[in-house]
Design an enzyme around this catalytic site. Structure first.
Site, PDB file in Angstrom:
ATOM      1  N   ARG A  58      79.943  39.028 103.958  1.00 38.43           N
ATOM      2  CA  ARG A  58      81.254  38.406 103.798  1.00 38.43           C
ATOM      3  C   ARG A  58      81.862  38.769 102.446  1.00 38.43           C
ATOM      4  NH1 ARG A  58      83.096  32.679 103.114  1.00 38.43           N
ATOM      5  NH2 ARG A  58      85.244  32.686 103.884  1.00 38.43           N
ATOM      6  N   HIS A  62      85.492  40.558 101.995  1.00 38.52           N
ATOM      7  CA  HIS A  62      86.568  39.969 101.188  1.00 38.52           C
ATOM      8  C   HIS A  62      86.926  40.860 100.013  1.00 38.52           C
ATOM      9  CE1 HIS A  62      87.086  35.607 102.633  1.00 38.52           C
ATOM     10  NE2 HIS A  62      86.484  36.288 103.579  1.00 38.52           N
ATOM     11  N   SER A  72      86.834  43.261  92.650  1.00 37.83           N
ATOM     12  CA  SER A  72      87.786  42.286  92.085  1.00 37.83           C
ATOM     13  C   SER A  72      87.371  40.859  92.451  1.00 37.83           C
ATOM     14  CB  SER A  72      89.211  42.574  92.573  1.00 37.83           C
ATOM     15  OG  SER A  72      89.240  42.698  93.979  1.00 37.83           O
ATOM     16  N   ASN A  90      88.453  32.293  99.711  1.00 40.21           N
ATOM     17  CA  ASN A  90      87.313  32.697  98.886  1.00 40.21           C
ATOM     18  C   ASN A  90      86.191  31.711  99.001  1.00 40.21           C
ATOM     19  OD1 ASN A  90      86.501  30.563  97.086  1.00 40.21           O
ATOM     20  ND2 ASN A  90      88.532  30.749  96.290  1.00 40.21           N
ATOM     21  N   PRO A 156      92.518  37.589 107.027  1.00 40.17           N
ATOM     22  CA  PRO A 156      92.899  36.903 108.272  1.00 40.17           C
ATOM     23  C   PRO A 156      92.253  35.524 108.393  1.00 40.17           C
ATOM     24  CG  PRO A 156      91.617  38.920 108.718  1.00 40.17           C
ATOM     25  CD  PRO A 156      91.840  38.849 107.256  1.00 40.17           C
ATOM     26  N   HIS A 186      79.526  38.480 112.429  1.00 43.41           N
ATOM     27  CA  HIS A 186      79.331  37.048 112.699  1.00 43.41           C
ATOM     28  C   HIS A 186      78.084  36.800 113.553  1.00 43.41           C
ATOM     29  CE1 HIS A 186      83.826  35.908 111.702  1.00 43.41           C
ATOM     30  NE2 HIS A 186      83.129  36.287 110.646  1.00 43.41           N
TER      31      HIS A 186
HETATM   32  C1  HEM Z   1      89.584  38.445 111.646  1.00 41.59           C
HETATM   33  C2  HEM Z   1      88.638  38.610 110.791  1.00 41.59           C
HETATM   34  C3  HEM Z   1      87.745  37.523 110.260  1.00 41.59           C
HETATM   35  C4  HEM Z   1      87.939  36.176 110.185  1.00 41.59           C
HETATM   36  C5  HEM Z   1      89.150  35.379 110.635  1.00 41.59           C
HETATM   37  C6  HEM Z   1      86.746  35.602 109.604  1.00 41.59           C
HETATM   38  C7  HEM Z   1      86.578  34.263 109.338  1.00 41.59           C
HETATM   39  C8  HEM Z   1      85.422  33.701 108.851  1.00 41.59           C
HETATM   40  C9  HEM Z   1      85.234  32.306 108.545  1.00 41.59           C
HETATM   41  C10 HEM Z   1      86.298  31.219 108.674  1.00 41.59           C
HETATM   42  C11 HEM Z   1      83.957  32.131 108.139  1.00 41.59           C
HETATM   43  C12 HEM Z   1      83.291  30.836 107.702  1.00 41.59           C
HETATM   44  C13 HEM Z   1      83.308  30.706 106.204  1.00 41.59           C
HETATM   45  C14 HEM Z   1      82.691  29.431 105.714  1.00 41.59           C
HETATM   46  O1  HEM Z   1      82.886  28.368 106.306  1.00 41.59           O
HETATM   47  O2  HEM Z   1      81.974  29.474 104.698  1.00 41.59           O
HETATM   48  C15 HEM Z   1      83.330  33.426 108.175  1.00 41.59           C
HETATM   49  C16 HEM Z   1      82.026  33.653 107.842  1.00 41.59           C
HETATM   50  C17 HEM Z   1      81.470  34.913 107.799  1.00 41.59           C
HETATM   51  N1  HEM Z   1      82.131  36.115 107.973  1.00 41.59           N
HETATM   52 FE1  HEM Z   1      83.955  36.356 108.722  1.00 41.59          FE
HETATM   53  N2  HEM Z   1      85.861  36.603 109.347  1.00 41.59           N
HETATM   54  C18 HEM Z   1      86.426  37.787 109.723  1.00 41.59           C
HETATM   55  C19 HEM Z   1      85.887  39.044 109.598  1.00 41.59           C
HETATM   56  C20 HEM Z   1      84.665  39.306 109.039  1.00 41.59           C
HETATM   57  C21 HEM Z   1      84.168  40.632 108.737  1.00 41.59           C
HETATM   58  C22 HEM Z   1      84.935  41.925 108.955  1.00 41.59           C
HETATM   59  C23 HEM Z   1      82.924  40.469 108.214  1.00 41.59           C
HETATM   60  C24 HEM Z   1      81.957  41.500 107.686  1.00 41.59           C
HETATM   61  C25 HEM Z   1      81.934  42.759 108.046  1.00 41.59           C
HETATM   62  C26 HEM Z   1      82.636  39.043 108.220  1.00 41.59           C
HETATM   63  C27 HEM Z   1      81.457  38.467 107.847  1.00 41.59           C
HETATM   64  C28 HEM Z   1      81.211  37.113 107.824  1.00 41.59           C
HETATM   65  C29 HEM Z   1      79.896  36.551 107.605  1.00 41.59           C
HETATM   66  C30 HEM Z   1      78.593  37.321 107.471  1.00 41.59           C
HETATM   67  C31 HEM Z   1      80.055  35.162 107.562  1.00 41.59           C
HETATM   68  C32 HEM Z   1      78.978  34.107 107.273  1.00 41.59           C
HETATM   69  C33 HEM Z   1      79.023  33.817 105.786  1.00 41.59           C
HETATM   70  C34 HEM Z   1      77.920  32.928 105.264  1.00 41.59           C
HETATM   71  O3  HEM Z   1      76.975  32.596 105.982  1.00 41.59           O
HETATM   72  O4  HEM Z   1      78.025  32.586 104.077  1.00 41.59           O
HETATM   73  N3  HEM Z   1      83.729  38.377 108.702  1.00 41.59           N
HETATM   74  N4  HEM Z   1      84.256  34.366 108.603  1.00 41.59           N
HETATM   75  C1  NAG Z   2      83.781  29.690  93.890  1.00 37.77           C
HETATM   76  C2  NAG Z   2      85.223  29.363  93.671  1.00 37.77           C
HETATM   77  O1  NAG Z   2      85.811  29.759  92.690  1.00 37.77           O
HETATM   78  N1  NAG Z   2      85.802  28.629  94.627  1.00 37.77           N
HETATM   79  C3  NAG Z   2      87.208  28.260  94.590  1.00 37.77           C
HETATM   80  C4  NAG Z   2      87.891  28.749  95.859  1.00 37.77           C
HETATM   81  O2  NAG Z   2      89.200  28.264  96.009  1.00 37.77           O
HETATM   82  C5  NAG Z   2      89.324  26.851  95.967  1.00 37.77           C
HETATM   83  C6  NAG Z   2      90.777  26.492  96.289  1.00 37.77           C
HETATM   84  O3  NAG Z   2      91.697  27.237  95.522  1.00 37.77           O
HETATM   85  C7  NAG Z   2      88.832  26.337  94.591  1.00 37.77           C
HETATM   86  O4  NAG Z   2      88.956  24.939  94.528  1.00 37.77           O
HETATM   87  C8  NAG Z   2      87.381  26.748  94.421  1.00 37.77           C
HETATM   88  O5  NAG Z   2      86.896  26.361  93.163  1.00 37.77           O
END
Ligand code: HEM
Ligand code: NAG
Ligand code: NAG
Length: 319
Positions: A58, A62, A72, A90, A156, A186
């Protein structure tokens, strides 16, 4: 005159191509142990914490989607000056301390040589392989950016439609197939309940595209509108093989077991359904496709040659 003018145009057109020289083994002379050091530290972390694969994937996504893969995302806010990290989406990007640990070891072995942007890229590659994903060589030679601004963050959102998400990926030069492939990341990791509760019957908004057993089970973790669980708990994105980098994500969404709306949309939208079925049926083709797509993602907007800098500390610009 016209001829001179068109030569200049051709020159200007070729200039960025000539200089965009990422290559496999970029550090083989300047820091021969670089890739080994990264791999060792990622392996150590993975042995203790398999969830690091998701954190790095992730972070890489990003980073690359905001200003290009230039690290960045790693810059800490400083003296009242905000940075990318602080932007809404973020939040919850994780793995920063692992990047610091790798950077420290690399500064010891070869000072001011290996960029933070390459560290993210290499560490992600290694963590994917450790989780059972494809093993691939990845070009390096990225340089670290000099700008980190929360207002640039425009990734997105989790409730996007497939075509909305595609607009964002196309803007980065990625195709529909590559987008469906990259969302296969995912297959590992978590989401916070706050990104899912809008789909749950316990929150008064049952989403018919979600399997009812999953709806109940997520409701047990996330709570309900009258009693939301405290501290926004996390749930697995792939509810079956949650720590394994495999094609099971695609099988899950075909079974209406996508957790994020965007994930379920991939299986339900005519634009992407065929690609999803293909990957669900063939793990090998997903692995191959993923390696190619993430290498391509890793080229978005990179700085090379004399652009940017090699940071000493990934969290701060050198000056
Ligand atoms: C339309 C594109 C995408 C959307 C809307 C999206 C959205 C999200 C969201 C909402 C989460 C949950 C974050 C959280 O609650 O901490 C997430 C987690 C994650 N995303 Fe995506 N994502 C997208 C594309 C991608 C891509 C392209 C990758 C990597 C190649 C990716 C890798 C991940 C991974 C590995 C997690 C789990 C993170 C963790 O366990 O800390 N995502 N994503
Ligand atoms: C790790 C970090 O800097 N998280 C920030 C992500 O964005 C939110 C909302 O702007 C901040 O409150 C967090 O500190
Ligand atoms: C979980 O994944 C395995 C293969 O990895 C599959 O055989 C099994 O049917 C899946 N189970 C569920 C409940 O989806």
């Amino acid at each position: 005159m016209v001829k001179l003018f068109s030569s200049i145009l051709i020159f200007l057109f070729l200039l960025p191509l000539a200089f965009s020289d990422l290559r496999v083994g970029f550090y083989s002379k300047s820091c021969p142990s670089a890739e080994t050091i990264v791999r060792r530290i990622v392996q150590n972390r993975f042995n203790r914490d398999r969830s690091i694969t998701a954190g790095l994937l992730r972070m890489h996504f990003h980073d690359c989607f905001v200003r290009g893969c230039d690290a960045s995302i790693l810059i800490d806010p400083k003296g009242g000056k905000a940075s990318e990290k602080q932007a809404g989406p973020n939040a919850s990007v994780r793995g920063y301390e692992l990047i610091d640990e790798i950077k420290k070891a690399l500064e010891k072995a070869c000072p001011l040589t290996v960029s933070c942007a390459d560290i993210i890229t290499l560490a992600t590659r290694d963590s994917v392989a450790l989780a059972g994903g494809p093993k691939y060589t990845v070009p390096t030679g990225r340089r670290d950016g000099l700008v980190s601004n929360p207002n640039d963050v425009n990734v997105p959102g989790p409730t996007f439609s497939v075509s909305q998400a595609l607009q964002s990926f196309s803007a980065k030069g990625l195709t529909l197939n590559e987008m469906v492939t990259l969302l296969g990341a995912h297959t590992v990791g978590f989401t916070h309940c706050s990104f899912v509760q809008g789909r749950l019957s316990s929150f008064g908004s049952r989403d018919a595209s979600m399997d009812s057993a999953l709806d109940s089970s997520l409701g047990r973790t996330c709570g309900s509108s009258s009693r939301p669980a405290r501290n926004d708990p996390r749930v697995f994105l792939d509810q079956n093989t949650s720590f394994v980098f495999d094609n099971e994500f695609y099988n899950q969404i075909l079974k209406k077991r996508g957790v994020l709306k965007i994930d379920q949309n991939l299986a339900d939208d005519a634009l992407s359904r065929g690609i999803v079925s293909g990957f669900a049926a063939n793990d090998g083709s997903f692995m191959q496709s993923f390696a190619n797509a993430i290498i391509k993602m890793g080229r978005i907007g990179v700085l090379v040659d004399n652009a940017g800098e090699i940071r000493k500390n990934c969290r701060a610009f050198n000056q």
